[in-house]
Scaffold this active site. Sequence first.
Site, mmCIF file in Angstrom:
data_model
loop_
_atom_site.group_PDB
_atom_site.id
_atom_site.type_symbol
_atom_site.label_atom_id
_atom_site.label_comp_id
_atom_site.label_asym_id
_atom_site.label_seq_id
_atom_site.Cartn_x
_atom_site.Cartn_y
_atom_site.Cartn_z
ATOM 1 C CE1 TYR B 101 -3.726 2.492 0.933
ATOM 2 C CE2 TYR B 101 -2.041 3.447 2.361
ATOM 3 C CZ TYR B 101 -3.263 3.531 1.714
ATOM 4 O OH TYR B 101 -4.024 4.665 1.858
ATOM 5 C CD GLU B 189 -5.817 4.332 -1.453
ATOM 6 O OE1 GLU B 189 -6.078 4.774 -0.330
ATOM 7 O OE2 GLU B 189 -6.628 3.680 -2.137
#
Lengths: 286, 389
Positions: B101, B189
Site C-alpha cells: 500500500y 493512492e
Amino acid sequence: MAILIDKNTKLVVQGITGKQGRFHAQQMIEYGTNVVGGVRAGKGGEWVLGKPVFDTVKAAREATGANCSIIYVPAEGAADAILEAVDAEVELIVCITERIPIQDMMKVRAILDHSKSRLLGANCPGLLTPGQSKVGIMPGYIATPGPVGVVSKSGTLTYEAVYALTQRGIGQTTCVGIGGDPINGTSFLDVLQMFEEDPNTEKVVLIGEIGGTDEQKAADFIDKHMTKPVVAFIAGQRAPEGKTMGHAGALVEGNVGTAAEKIEKLKSVGVKVAAYPEQIPDLIMQ
Amino acid sequence: MNLHEYQAKLRFAEFGIPVPRGKVAFNANEAYEIAKELGGVTVVKAQVHAGGRGKAGGVKVAKTPEDAREHASKILGMNIKGHTVNKVLVDPGANIKGEIYLAVTNDRAARKPLIMASAEGGMDIEEVNRVSPEKIVRVHVDPLIGLRGYQITELASGINLPHDLWKQFEKIAMGLYNCYVGSDATLCEINPLAVVEEYGQTILKALDGKMTIDGNGLGRHPELETLRDTSEEPQEEITARESDLSYVKLDGQIGCMVNGAGLAMATMDMTAHFGEQYGIGPANFLDVGGGADPDQVAAALRIILSDKNVKAILINIFGGITRCDDVARGIITAMSEVPTQLPIIVRLIGTNQEEGLAIINSANLTNMTGAKTLYEAAQKAVEAVRGAK
Ligand SMILES: Nc1ncnc2c1ncn2[C@@H]1O[C@H](COP(=O)(O)OP(=O)(O)OP(=O)(O)O)[C@@H](O)[C@H]1O
Ligand SMILES: [Mg+2]
C-alpha cells in the site's frame, strides 16, 4: 481591552482597488477603523477613498506604520499576498479570500510558523472589536461593546450569533472569524487562549462546524486551561458523510468530524451547547 | 473531484510509475475485443467513484476473451454503493507475489502532506489500519522541501521491502509525490502496488489507482478538469458548480438558499429540528457564496425548483459581503424567469437590508412571506410544507 485589534490598529488594505476591496474599505472607514492606505501592484501613487495606494506592502508599511493588513485578492494571488505581508513583517494579516488551494495553504502555514506574523483565515469574515475597529466584512451595526468574546469558523453564522447577543443587550469584547478552510492561520485554541488572558472578556462563545478535530482540541484546552465559561454551537448535524458542505474544511470523513462527536466532546468538559444559534444568548445569561 | 482508476493510472504513468496497459470498455463486446488484443489472462474492473469494488464483485479475473465479455456484461450496470457502473477497465492479468500500500494525502491536523506505506496492502487495508495501525508506516513531508530520499528509505525499510526492489520503490514513491503536487491532489493512492513476476523478473507495478483533486486547485490544471465524470454527480450539483454555487442534494422537502456555509448548515439543521417529527427536513445544502450577484441567486432558485421533492423554499440571507439589495433583485429576477407557486419564506438581514426588503415588498408576490429570525423562518417553512401535504 480587547484581543487582536483595537483603536490603535493601523490597517492597510491589499486589493483596495478591486470591487470588494473598495466596498469594504469604505465600510471599515465608516465604522471608524484607522485605514492608513491600500496596496495594488501597478497602482502605487494613486488614491482610493482618500487613502494612498502603494505598489507593495513593504512600501505601505514604511510610509504608514501599518501593523495590520487585510487581503481581498482573488484566490490565484491570495497566497502570494499573504506571503508578501509576512515578508513585510505585518503583525496581523487577515485573509478574506476563499478557495485558496490547500497545498498553497500548507506552504503558507509552514512559512508563518517561522515568522513574526499571525494570519487570521483564509476564507474568513475577519474580526471586529465593537466601537473600536473592524477588520473584515462583518456588518458593524450587529455588534456592541461588552464582556463576551466570540470565535467562529463561519461568516454569516457568526453574524447571526453576534446579532442575537446584541439584541438581548449582551455586548462583545471582540468577534473573531477564524475561517472554514482545513488549514488556516489561527485556530480556536489560539483565540480561546487570548480570551482567557483578556481581562475584559468574561464569557466566550465558540461556533464550530463539522470536519476535522479543531473543536475537539478546543474542548481539551477548555478542560485544562480555561476558567471562563464557554457556550458553543456546532453546525452541520444533518450533513451527509463524504460531502463537502461549502467550506472546504466542512467534511465528515468516515466517522471523523461529525457534529455529534464534537457536541458530545464539548459537553463532556462542561461546555453548554446551543441547539440553534438564537439560543446562544439564553445559555450565556444562565 | 475524484478520478476513475484508469484516469489515475494514466496520470501516474506520466510521473514515471509503471502501470498495466489496459483499456476502457463501455460494453461487453468492447471488453472482449480488448481482452483479445491484450492476450492471455485479463482482469475486468468496474470504473465507479466508490471504494471496495473488489469486495462488491466489481473486479473479476478472465482466463479468455469470452470470459472477459461474460464478466463485463455482469459488471456493467451493477450498483456499487449507490453508483451505477457504466464502464469497465480491462487490464492484463498480473502474476502477483505481494501487495504493497502506498499513498500521499493531506494531513489536516499536521498541516503537511503525509506519505504512507504498508507491506500488507490490498483489499483489506482498512482492516489493517483498524486492527494494527503500526503496520502502516507514516512519514510527514515538509511542503517547502518536498519528499527526500532518506524519507523513502524510511518507508522502504519500515515495510521490510527486499533491498533489490528499493530502486524501483524510490522512483515510484517520488513519482507519486510529484503527481500529488503536480495535480493539486488531496489524495494519490496505489493499492495494490503489486510485486509482480514478469518475464522472469520481479517488478513493482501500480495495479490500482485512486486520485482526488482539490477543487480549488483545478484552475491550474485544465487537463484534469476535462477528466470530470459528470455521470457520477446529480444534475443539480453540476448546474450549481457551473454557476459557482455550492450545493449538496438531500432528501427533504424544504429547499434552502442561504449565504455562507455555516449558516446554510445551521439552517438545514433548524428545518430538521422543527420538521423531524413530521418527516420534514432540508431538500439541500445551498450556499450562494460571499459576493452572490442577482444572476447567481436566480441560478440558485432554478436549481432548487428543479428538485421535485421541494414543497417550500426558505431563503435566509444575512448580509456581510453579500448585499441584501443584490439578493432581493436576484429573487425578483428569478421569480420572473422561473415563476413558482410554492410558498417562499424570506429572511433578509444585514448590509442594505432596508433596500432589500423594499425591493421584495414592491414586487407584491403573494406566495412570499417574510420572517425576522432564523427560528421563525424555519418554523414557517415547516408549516408551509405541512399545509401543502
Ligand atoms: N491486473 C491485475 N492482475 C491481477 N490481479 C489484479 C489486477 N488488478 C487487481 N487485481 C487484484 O484485485 C484486487 C482488487 O483490485 P483493485 O485494488 O483494483 O480494486 P479495489 O481495491 O477492490 O477497489 P477500490 O479501489 O474501489 O477499493 C487487488 O488487490 C488485486 O489482488
Ligand atoms: Mg485497491
